[in-house]
Motif scaffolding. Sequence first.
Motif, PDB file in Angstrom:
ATOM      1  N   ARG A   1      84.384  26.254  81.917  1.00  0.00           N
ATOM      2  CA  ARG A   1      85.153  27.443  81.507  1.00  0.00           C
ATOM      3  C   ARG A   1      84.891  28.338  80.366  1.00  0.00           C
ATOM      4  NH1 ARG A   1      89.875  24.728  80.883  1.00  0.00           N
ATOM      5  NH2 ARG A   1      90.284  23.138  82.798  1.00  0.00           N
ATOM      6  N   ASN A   2      84.331  27.588  79.863  1.00  0.00           N
ATOM      7  CA  ASN A   2      84.129  28.202  78.544  1.00  0.00           C
ATOM      8  C   ASN A   2      82.527  28.417  78.685  1.00  0.00           C
ATOM      9  OD1 ASN A   2      86.954  27.947  77.371  1.00  0.00           O
ATOM     10  ND2 ASN A   2      86.474  25.309  76.721  1.00  0.00           N
TER      11      ASN A   2
ATOM     12  N   THR B   1      85.449  17.318  81.795  1.00  0.00           N
ATOM     13  CA  THR B   1      84.669  17.459  80.849  1.00  0.00           C
ATOM     14  C   THR B   1      83.998  18.501  81.689  1.00  0.00           C
ATOM     15  OG1 THR B   1      84.280  15.858  80.018  1.00  0.00           O
ATOM     16  CG2 THR B   1      82.604  17.052  79.512  1.00  0.00           C
TER      17      THR B   1
ATOM     18  N   GLU C   1      84.744  20.568  84.142  1.00  0.00           N
ATOM     19  CA  GLU C   1      85.593  22.001  84.137  1.00  0.00           C
ATOM     20  C   GLU C   1      85.669  22.802  82.646  1.00  0.00           C
ATOM     21  OE1 GLU C   1      87.357  23.090  86.246  1.00  0.00           O
ATOM     22  OE2 GLU C   1      86.201  21.849  87.593  1.00  0.00           O
ATOM     23  N   TYR C   2      85.653  22.252  81.790  1.00  0.00           N
ATOM     24  CA  TYR C   2      86.188  22.987  80.078  1.00  0.00           C
ATOM     25  C   TYR C   2      84.800  23.003  79.729  1.00  0.00           C
ATOM     26  CZ  TYR C   2      85.618  23.454  75.021  1.00  0.00           C
ATOM     27  OH  TYR C   2      86.027  23.513  73.935  1.00  0.00           O
TER      28      TYR C   2
END
Length: 121
Positions: free
Chosen positions: A95-96, A89, A91-92
């Motif tokens: 990145r976004n 979560t 990491e997501y």
Amino acid sequence: MKCMKCGRETTAEQVFCQECLLDMQKYPVKPGTAVMLPKRRDSSVPRKAPKRRTPNTEDQLRMLRKRVHLLTALLLLALVLIVCLAIPTVEYLRRNRVRPGQNYSSIVSTSAPTDTVPESS
């Protein structure tokens, strides 16, 4: 001996008392028929309640230690699960990542609009 139906005292050779025999004669049964006798209503011998065994202190400590070990294992399992779900979560989200001012999209037109009106002669 006691009557098998009501529990009253009978003579040694009788299975049922006289009152129960008279009651049963009202409803005769063919010989060889299986008959289920009702439970005795009033028993002259009081039934003892089963004694509940109280564990000694060593048994109580052993049971409590087992519970503590089980709860500790469940807590560690829950923590591992939380970490395993949190890493993807994070990491997501990294990145976004949405930067300030980028919460909208702008439309860029490739052709210029024509504001001129054709001249009529």
